[in-house]
Design an enzyme around this catalytic site. Structure first.
Site, short mmCIF file in Angstrom:
data_model
loop_
_atom_site.label_atom_id
_atom_site.label_comp_id
_atom_site.label_asym_id
_atom_site.label_seq_id
_atom_site.Cartn_x
_atom_site.Cartn_y
_atom_site.Cartn_z
N GLY A 1 0.83 -1.21 0.00
CA GLY A 1 0.00 0.00 0.00
C GLY A 1 0.86 1.25 0.00
O GLY A 1 0.52 2.26 0.61
N ALA A 2 2.00 1.15 -0.72
CA ALA A 2 2.99 2.24 -0.65
C ALA A 2 2.77 3.31 -1.72
O ALA A 2 3.57 4.22 -1.86
CB ALA A 2 4.40 1.66 -0.78
N ARG B 1 0.57 5.61 -1.85
CA ARG B 1 0.12 6.92 -1.34
C ARG B 1 0.05 6.87 0.20
O ARG B 1 0.30 5.84 0.82
CB ARG B 1 -1.24 7.29 -1.92
CG ARG B 1 -2.34 6.35 -1.48
CD ARG B 1 -3.66 6.67 -2.14
NE ARG B 1 -4.77 6.24 -1.31
CZ ARG B 1 -6.02 6.14 -1.73
NH1 ARG B 1 -6.32 6.44 -2.98
NH2 ARG B 1 -6.97 5.75 -0.91
N ASP C 1 -2.88 -7.45 -5.84
CA ASP C 1 -3.97 -7.37 -4.87
C ASP C 1 -3.51 -8.16 -3.64
O ASP C 1 -3.33 -9.39 -3.71
CB ASP C 1 -5.24 -7.99 -5.47
CG ASP C 1 -6.40 -8.01 -4.48
OD1 ASP C 1 -6.21 -7.55 -3.33
OD2 ASP C 1 -7.47 -8.50 -4.85
N ASN D 1 1.04 -2.59 5.24
CA ASN D 1 0.32 -1.33 5.41
C ASN D 1 -0.96 -1.25 4.58
O ASN D 1 -1.85 -0.47 4.89
CB ASN D 1 1.26 -0.17 5.03
CG ASN D 1 0.54 1.14 4.85
OD1 ASN D 1 0.22 1.83 5.81
ND2 ASN D 1 0.25 1.49 3.59
N TYR E 1 -13.70 -3.36 9.77
CA TYR E 1 -12.36 -2.75 9.87
C TYR E 1 -11.74 -3.00 11.25
O TYR E 1 -10.59 -3.44 11.36
CB TYR E 1 -12.50 -1.25 9.60
CG TYR E 1 -11.20 -0.49 9.60
CD1 TYR E 1 -10.37 -0.50 8.48
CD2 TYR E 1 -10.82 0.28 10.69
CE1 TYR E 1 -9.17 0.21 8.47
CE2 TYR E 1 -9.63 1.00 10.69
CZ TYR E 1 -8.81 0.98 9.57
OH TYR E 1 -7.64 1.69 9.57
N ILE F 1 -4.98 10.00 11.15
CA ILE F 1 -3.87 10.55 10.40
C ILE F 1 -4.43 11.19 9.12
O ILE F 1 -5.31 10.61 8.47
CB ILE F 1 -2.86 9.43 10.01
CG1 ILE F 1 -2.44 8.60 11.24
CG2 ILE F 1 -1.65 9.99 9.27
CD1 ILE F 1 -1.68 9.34 12.32
P1 NAI Z 1 -4.90 5.14 1.88
O1 NAI Z 1 -6.26 4.72 1.47
O2 NAI Z 1 -4.42 6.50 1.56
O3 NAI Z 1 -3.82 4.10 1.32
C1 NAI Z 1 -4.02 2.73 1.39
C2 NAI Z 1 -3.10 2.04 0.42
O4 NAI Z 1 -3.37 0.63 0.45
C3 NAI Z 1 -3.30 2.49 -1.03
O5 NAI Z 1 -2.03 2.68 -1.62
C4 NAI Z 1 -4.01 1.31 -1.66
O6 NAI Z 1 -3.72 1.15 -3.05
C5 NAI Z 1 -3.46 0.15 -0.86
N1 NAI Z 1 -4.35 -1.00 -0.94
C6 NAI Z 1 -5.66 -1.06 -0.57
N2 NAI Z 1 -6.14 -2.27 -0.85
C7 NAI Z 1 -5.15 -3.00 -1.39
C8 NAI Z 1 -5.04 -4.32 -1.88
N3 NAI Z 1 -6.07 -5.16 -1.89
N4 NAI Z 1 -3.85 -4.73 -2.37
C9 NAI Z 1 -2.79 -3.90 -2.39
N5 NAI Z 1 -2.82 -2.64 -1.93
C10 NAI Z 1 -4.00 -2.19 -1.45
O7 NAI Z 1 -4.84 4.85 3.44
P2 NAI Z 1 -3.82 5.35 4.59
O8 NAI Z 1 -4.55 6.31 5.42
O9 NAI Z 1 -2.50 5.68 4.04
O10 NAI Z 1 -3.74 3.98 5.43
C11 NAI Z 1 -2.62 3.10 5.43
C12 NAI Z 1 -2.82 2.07 6.52
O11 NAI Z 1 -2.94 2.73 7.78
C13 NAI Z 1 -4.09 1.24 6.35
O12 NAI Z 1 -3.85 -0.10 6.73
C14 NAI Z 1 -5.05 1.88 7.32
O13 NAI Z 1 -6.03 0.98 7.77
C15 NAI Z 1 -4.11 2.31 8.43
N6 NAI Z 1 -4.65 3.37 9.28
C16 NAI Z 1 -4.90 4.62 8.78
C17 NAI Z 1 -5.41 5.61 9.61
C18 NAI Z 1 -5.67 7.00 9.13
O14 NAI Z 1 -6.17 7.79 9.94
N7 NAI Z 1 -5.36 7.38 7.92
C19 NAI Z 1 -5.73 5.31 11.01
C20 NAI Z 1 -5.44 3.99 11.42
C21 NAI Z 1 -4.90 3.06 10.58
#
Ligand code: NAI
Length: 247
Positions: free
Chosen positions: A12-13, A15, A63, A90, A155, A188
């Site tokens: 998930g790198a 973004r 995926d 991530n 979640y 975040i």
């Molecule tokens: P985001 O939605 O900006 O990024 C998530 C990333 O995961 C994206 O690059 C996306 O392409 C990738 N992704 C999603 N499903 C995928 C799949 N099936 N296969 C491969 N890649 C996949 O989210 P953010 O905010 O950067 O979150 C990153 C991590 O941090 C997540 O696990 C989220 O649950 C966790 N998190 C985020 C919080 C926040 O406030 N933003 C709070 C707590 C946890």
């Protein structure tokens, strides 16, 4: 250069928090497998790293929920980089809704990505880490997995499961030089939280002792610490990075 000669896989790198983690580890010398679901995003981040830190990153798309595809990808990454030292699970999604009305599809897709994805990547790297008798596994959980959150049954369950999984791996691999820890972010500022209305954001901020959202770099700093030699005696732990929300 804390991570010179080390190889890190960050899922998930493309973004948000994952991108910040990839950039942070690269800034300290790690070579990075930038993994995203969308190739365009991972290529963009890998290019950015290579422009800044000279040839340290390669982009991959998969995926995370697809077990077979992830095994093939991990084998490819280990061939490309000859080793793997750090795995940061991530990749994550939300499909929010009240639990009574939540569709099985929304339940399953979140569990399969957030929890299944971490399991899949773990299986893809575990043997290599055990063989080299060193490794760092860092799972990005959430405070929702500790305290629950209305509207996030899928979640929160996936993140609580991820915390339990982190501890099992810590116990199983402790004598093999591999540590396993979770970082649990609070709120975040990323695309994931941008969808919240300003009213909800203000309400949330009031509940955080520091009264503000964190930045992706706040999570990247915690990951870099756990991944470094400074974290070598820490395993099976959950480090909350949340402005004091959970204490
Ligand atoms: P985001 O939605 O900006 O990024 C998530 C990333 O995961 C994206 O690059 C996306 O392409 C990738 N992704 C999603 N499903 C995928 C799949 N099936 N296969 C491969 N890649 C996949 O989210 P953010 O905010 O950067 O979150 C990153 C991590 O941090 C997540 O696990 C989220 O649950 C966790 N998190 C985020 C919080 C926040 O406030 N933003 C709070 C707590 C946890």
């Amino acid at each position: 250069m804390k991570f010179a000669n080390q190889v890190a896989i960050v899922t998930g790198a493309g973004r948000g928090i994952g991108r910040a983690i990839a950039m942070r580890l690269a800034s300290e010398g790690a070579r990075i497998a930038v993994v995203s679901r969308t190739e365009k995003n991972s290529v963009q981040v890998a290019d950015e790293i290579n422009a800044k830190y000279a040839g340290l990153a390669k982009a991959y798309a998969v995926d995370a929920a697809d077990h077979a595809a992830v095994q093939t990808l991990c084998a490819q990454i280990i061939t490309d980089f000859t080793r793997v030292d750090i795995l940061v699970n991530n990749a994550g999604i939300t499909r929010d809704g009240l639990s009574m009305r939540m569709s099985p599809e929304d339940w399953n897709s979140v569990i399969a990505t957030n929890l299944g994805g971490a399991f899949n990547f773990y299986q893809g790297v575990a043997r290599a880490m055990m063989k080299q008798r060193s490794g760092r596994i860092i799972n990005i959980a959430s405070v929702a997995g500790i305290m629950g959150n209305a509207g996030q049954a899928n979640y929160a369950a996936s993140k609580a499961g991820l915390i339990a999984f982190t501890k099992v791996v810590a116990r199983e691999l402790a004598t093999r030089g591999v540590t396993s820890n979770a970082v649990a972010p609070g709120f975040i500022s990323t695309d994931m939280t941008d969808v919240l209305s300003q009213e909800i954001k203000d309400g949330v901020a009031k509940q955080i002792p520091m009264q503000k959202f964190g930045e992706p770099d706040d999570i990247a700093n915690a990951v870099a610490f756990l991944a470094s030699t400074e974290g070598k005696y820490i395993t099976g732990q959950v480090l909350t990075v949340d402005g004091g929300l959970v204490m």
